[in-house]
Structure formats: structure tokens, C-alpha cells
Design a protein around this motif. Sequence first.
Motif, mmCIF file in Angstrom:
data_model
loop_
_atom_site.group_PDB
_atom_site.id
_atom_site.type_symbol
_atom_site.label_atom_id
_atom_site.label_comp_id
_atom_site.label_asym_id
_atom_site.label_seq_id
_atom_site.Cartn_x
_atom_site.Cartn_y
_atom_site.Cartn_z
ATOM 1 N N ASP A 109 9.478 -11.243 -3.013
ATOM 2 C CA ASP A 109 8.077 -11.642 -2.811
ATOM 3 C C ASP A 109 7.259 -10.491 -2.261
ATOM 4 O OD1 ASP A 109 8.595 -14.208 -3.680
ATOM 5 O OD2 ASP A 109 8.735 -15.071 -1.671
ATOM 6 N N ASP A 110 7.819 -9.789 -1.302
ATOM 7 C CA ASP A 110 7.095 -8.666 -0.700
ATOM 8 C C ASP A 110 6.781 -7.600 -1.731
ATOM 9 O OD1 ASP A 110 6.167 -7.419 1.914
ATOM 10 O OD2 ASP A 110 7.491 -5.851 1.164
ATOM 11 N N GLU A 111 7.745 -7.318 -2.612
ATOM 12 C CA GLU A 111 7.514 -6.331 -3.666
ATOM 13 C C GLU A 111 6.426 -6.805 -4.620
ATOM 14 O OE1 GLU A 111 8.776 -3.195 -3.968
ATOM 15 O OE2 GLU A 111 9.401 -3.702 -1.932
ATOM 16 N N THR A 112 6.421 -8.104 -4.922
ATOM 17 C CA THR A 112 5.380 -8.663 -5.791
ATOM 18 C C THR A 112 4.001 -8.503 -5.162
ATOM 19 O OG1 THR A 112 6.922 -10.274 -6.737
ATOM 20 C CG2 THR A 112 4.569 -10.757 -6.960
ATOM 21 N N VAL A 113 3.899 -8.788 -3.865
ATOM 22 C CA VAL A 113 2.613 -8.669 -3.177
ATOM 23 C C VAL A 113 2.162 -7.209 -3.109
ATOM 24 C CG1 VAL A 113 1.461 -8.951 -0.944
ATOM 25 C CG2 VAL A 113 2.840 -10.810 -1.888
ATOM 26 N N LEU A 114 3.097 -6.302 -2.878
ATOM 27 C CA LEU A 114 2.739 -4.885 -2.867
ATOM 28 C C LEU A 114 2.232 -4.442 -4.242
ATOM 29 C CD1 LEU A 114 5.582 -3.282 -0.720
ATOM 30 C CD2 LEU A 114 3.281 -3.930 -0.032
ATOM 31 N N ALA A 115 2.891 -4.922 -5.290
ATOM 32 C CA ALA A 115 2.425 -4.610 -6.640
ATOM 33 C C ALA A 115 1.039 -5.196 -6.879
ATOM 34 C CB ALA A 115 3.417 -5.140 -7.674
ATOM 35 N N LEU A 116 0.814 -6.399 -6.358
ATOM 36 C CA LEU A 116 -0.501 -7.032 -6.491
ATOM 37 C C LEU A 116 -1.553 -6.226 -5.742
ATOM 38 C CD1 LEU A 116 -2.068 -9.564 -7.503
ATOM 39 C CD2 LEU A 116 -1.601 -10.585 -5.269
ATOM 40 N N GLN A 117 -1.225 -5.765 -4.562
ATOM 41 C CA GLN A 117 -2.165 -4.954 -3.799
ATOM 42 C C GLN A 117 -2.485 -3.654 -4.533
ATOM 43 O OE1 GLN A 117 -0.034 -4.792 -0.045
ATOM 44 N NE2 GLN A 117 -1.447 -6.250 0.863
ATOM 45 N N ARG A 118 -1.460 -3.052 -5.124
ATOM 46 C CA ARG A 118 -1.716 -1.828 -5.891
ATOM 47 C C ARG A 118 -2.621 -2.120 -7.076
ATOM 48 N NH1 ARG A 118 3.780 -0.770 -4.439
ATOM 49 N NH2 ARG A 118 4.538 -1.778 -6.334
ATOM 50 N N LEU A 119 -2.400 -3.273 -7.717
ATOM 51 C CA LEU A 119 -3.241 -3.663 -8.845
ATOM 52 C C LEU A 119 -4.695 -3.789 -8.414
ATOM 53 C CD1 LEU A 119 -3.255 -4.607 -11.853
ATOM 54 C CD2 LEU A 119 -2.984 -6.935 -10.992
ATOM 55 N N GLY A 148 -5.930 -2.241 -5.826
ATOM 56 C CA GLY A 148 -6.345 -1.040 -5.125
ATOM 57 C C GLY A 148 -6.298 -1.153 -3.623
ATOM 58 N N ILE A 149 -5.691 -2.225 -3.081
ATOM 59 C CA ILE A 149 -5.636 -2.422 -1.642
ATOM 60 C C ILE A 149 -4.579 -1.482 -1.057
ATOM 61 C CG2 ILE A 149 -5.350 -4.080 0.227
ATOM 62 C CD1 ILE A 149 -7.671 -4.650 -1.730
ATOM 63 N N GLY A 150 -4.962 -0.768 -0.010
ATOM 64 C CA GLY A 150 -4.046 0.160 0.619
ATOM 65 C C GLY A 150 -4.003 1.517 -0.061
ATOM 66 N N LEU A 151 -4.726 1.673 -1.159
ATOM 67 C CA LEU A 151 -4.812 2.962 -1.836
ATOM 68 C C LEU A 151 -6.147 3.607 -1.515
ATOM 69 C CD1 LEU A 151 -3.531 1.829 -5.355
ATOM 70 C CD2 LEU A 151 -2.172 2.732 -3.465
ATOM 71 N N ASP A 152 -6.280 4.900 -1.783
ATOM 72 C CA ASP A 152 -7.594 5.508 -1.611
ATOM 73 C C ASP A 152 -8.486 5.098 -2.781
ATOM 74 O OD1 ASP A 152 -7.273 7.368 -3.855
ATOM 75 O OD2 ASP A 152 -5.918 8.485 -2.559
ATOM 76 N N LEU A 156 -13.881 -1.615 -4.498
ATOM 77 C CA LEU A 156 -12.831 -1.993 -3.564
ATOM 78 C C LEU A 156 -13.201 -3.262 -2.803
ATOM 79 C CD1 LEU A 156 -10.131 -1.354 -2.233
ATOM 80 C CD2 LEU A 156 -11.343 0.123 -0.612
ATOM 81 N N LYS A 157 -14.475 -3.362 -2.402
ATOM 82 C CA LYS A 157 -14.927 -4.567 -1.696
ATOM 83 C C LYS A 157 -14.788 -5.800 -2.590
ATOM 84 C CE LYS A 157 -18.921 -6.502 0.743
ATOM 85 N NZ LYS A 157 -20.325 -6.284 1.167
ATOM 86 N N LYS A 158 -15.176 -5.679 -3.864
ATOM 87 C CA LYS A 158 -15.054 -6.806 -4.788
ATOM 88 C C LYS A 158 -13.590 -7.171 -5.015
ATOM 89 C CE LYS A 158 -19.356 -5.994 -7.360
ATOM 90 N NZ LYS A 158 -19.935 -5.633 -8.685
ATOM 91 N N ALA A 159 -12.743 -6.156 -5.114
ATOM 92 C CA ALA A 159 -11.318 -6.416 -5.319
ATOM 93 C C ALA A 159 -10.733 -7.155 -4.121
ATOM 94 C CB ALA A 159 -10.572 -5.101 -5.550
#
Length: 456
Positions: free
Chosen positions: A262-272, A274-278, A430-433
Motif C-alpha cells: 500500500d505504501d508503495e502504491t501511495v508513493l507512486a500516486l504521489q509521484r503521479l 507530483g507531490i514531494g517532487l520539485d 502543483l496546487k491543483k494536483a
Amino acid sequence: MAARHCVYMLAVLTRARACVAAAGAVLAAAVLGGAHAVAGTASGAPPAIAARIDGQPIYSFTLDTLWQQRRAGKPSLERRAALDDLIQVRLLAAHADVPAPKEGGGPSVAFAPDVMLEERLVATLREVYGKDIDAAVKALPGATLDSLVTALPPMPQQQLDAIFGRQGSLKLEIALTQEQETQAGTIDVLRYQLPGGAAASVTLFDVYHRQNVQGRLALSQQPASVAVLQARRIMANAFVLGWASQRFGAQSVADLRKAIDDDETVLALQRLYGIGLDTDSGSPLLNRLSSAASPQEIEAFYQQHKDLFARIDKVRARHIRVADEAQAQRVLKSLQAGASFGATARKMSRAADAGKGGDLGWVSADGSKDWLASLAFSQPPGKPSAPIRAPVGPNETAYWEIVLVEEQVHGVHPLQSETVRYQASRMIALKKAMQQLGEMIEQARRSARIDIAEVL
């Protein structure tokens, strides 16, 4: 313990990250010392449940394991906060629409997703229960995992050549055909038996499947020795998983595996998203939202956040030019001891403006800047720079520059500049995402029934 129904507000994006910390290198050593063990479930007893989501349990073993792991880096973390994180990640993972990773579709260092998941599960168990696992190994005959090995069958070179090709041939990448994979699956590399378990084996295909591109290349070059080494590591993982299943129950270990997945899925979702990325990340969603930002949105963002577009409009600077680095270091040491920059420039600089104390005057951000002016814009005021070698051509005489910025004038990038358009559109995206992801979390929360089964 009587369950109590609990519906609580999940904080948007505050804790979706880090339910499982990074847990060591892939294919780590067989047994590591670790943190203090968490109290386990008695053998044969039903596993304790920490919470239920729509009737599906989250086991106390999963909560305690991840809580202990995270407390190693954050001792103040409360158990209830760890449970809140675990629930939120499980809810979000269930609602996430993330493209499944494809084996071989990533960088050359990537491993298959199921391999990475097992490695992270085993590494987590080792990290939290390392002392107990180590004790279990010491209780084996000879106090080593080698006692589990029942056979190391020979691997005929002819069969290895049929699978990987003849030794000595140049290979840049190894990708077996379906027929070769099937053949590899018929070759046992190692046979073993876990305490209280049935006889098991590691096949050549098992070893091949667990390698990345570099590992498969090494396997093809020295199949016999590499296969045995990797098979022992697979057996070591099996020992850890078998130990955990006997100690805590197979259901509990499966739930911990799911939490890590689950954690890996959420991290992938965040990358999708752009959360946590520049803001310069290549997230397809950020790119689409950024390109859709209107001039009106950009102007409104600019007016509300002008501080984000601050720049240095102009600087007033001096410089000293010398012939070699040794002389430049002597000049810098003199300046650091309190010598006047202007007087030192008049005495030591070989530049044409030495008579003016190396005065460069005012240099504007909107002007055409040579490398020396660009250097001045990169320096803090009031402190001489380190000696910098001039970027001269191969047939030109080298020299060194020391720059002192005496004054800076600050302003903001103009609204119509490309800098404003690009940065504002990315931050709007990023705000919209984040809003979209927040709505997904809120929808997951509203649609789920959450029961806390423990008094925390």
C-alpha cells in the motif's frame, strides 16, 4: 477488547508518506541485528486486530511493527498516530488509480515489483526483529543457515549454455525466452528445509527472476557460482518469512506485506501527482495542469506571491585579477585579514580597471552579462569570493578572479517574463494536483467505515 466505531477526519497529505521507512539495500545480508522486538502473538492464537476498514482487518502486528520501525527515527511518535497513517494509506491505496509497474520497463537497476516487495518485507522484519531472528539462527545446528541446505545439485554446463549462451561471448543484456525460462525452472540450484517446514527448492529461474539487468548479466557470465550465492539469499529470506509466520501467524505477515505494498502504491500516486517532487518534475499530470494554466491564473498567482519571484536587479562590485592560483590565495588571505579590497586591487590586479580599485560599477540583471558579471550576481555582498579560474580557451593564458559585491538592489521578475510564466504555472499545477489528491482522500474517508478495535 470491545470494538468502538470511530470516524475521524484524515489530514490531507500530512501523513500519507512514510508508513514504511526505507529498509536497507535490496538483497541485504542474511541476518542483521535489529531493534527491540515487539510483543508477538502466541502460536495458534488468533491475531489481534487494531482496526477494521469496511470489515477488513488491520492487524496489531502490522501496526506495532511499523510503529517500532518509525520510532527508531522519531521516538516521540505515538501509536495512535502510526495507526492513523496506516489507515489513511490503506484507504488511499484502495482508491488509487496508478498504472502498474512493468518488469524491465524501468531503469536498468530496477528489480521486478514482487521481488522488491518481498525484499522490503524481509528487510522490515530484520530491522525490527533482528535480535530475535539472530537468536533463531544461532539455535540452528552449527548456528548457521547452512544447516538448512539439504542439497546443492550439479548444474550441467550444457544446460547452462542452452539457457544463457556459451561462456565468453559478449553480452550487453540478458533476456531469456519463454522456452529458456521454462528450462531454467526445471533446474534446482539449492534444496533446503526450514524448521518445521516442508522440503523446498530454489530453481535457476527463481534466481534469474530476482535479478536486475546487471545481476542477470553476472548470472549469465558465471551461472553456477552466482546462482548458488543468490539461492542462499533467497533461502535466507524464506527463513525470515517462515520465522515470522510461526511467531506471529501467516495472516499477520500477509497484512504487513499488504501495508508495505500500500505504501508503495501511495508513493507512486504521489509521484503521479507530483507531490514531494520539485515543480520541474516530469509528472504527466503536473505537465498537463501546467500547460492549462491561464494568463489570468498566472497573473493572480503572481500578484499574491510576488515574494516567490524575487531577484537581484543589479549589483555593484569590484574584482581583482591575478596570474595564478597561488597568488590569488595569497591575495584572498590578505583580504580576509582586513586589507582594503580597492587598495589591494590597485596594487595587485592585472586588469585594466586596477587603477580604479577594480571597480566594475553597477551590473544590471537585464544587461548582457559576461562570466565575471554572472559571478558577481552569484556572490553574497560584503565578502570576497574564493579565487575562480577564468573559463579561457585552450590557447589562452589562464588567470584567476576574486570578486567583492559591495551592494545589491533587489526587485521581482516582471509579470510577462518567461520565468514568471513557467514557475507560476508549475506552482498552480502543483496546487491543483494537491487539491485533487485531497479530494480523493476525502472521498475515500467518506465512503469507508472505520472501526478502531483497540483502546490506544
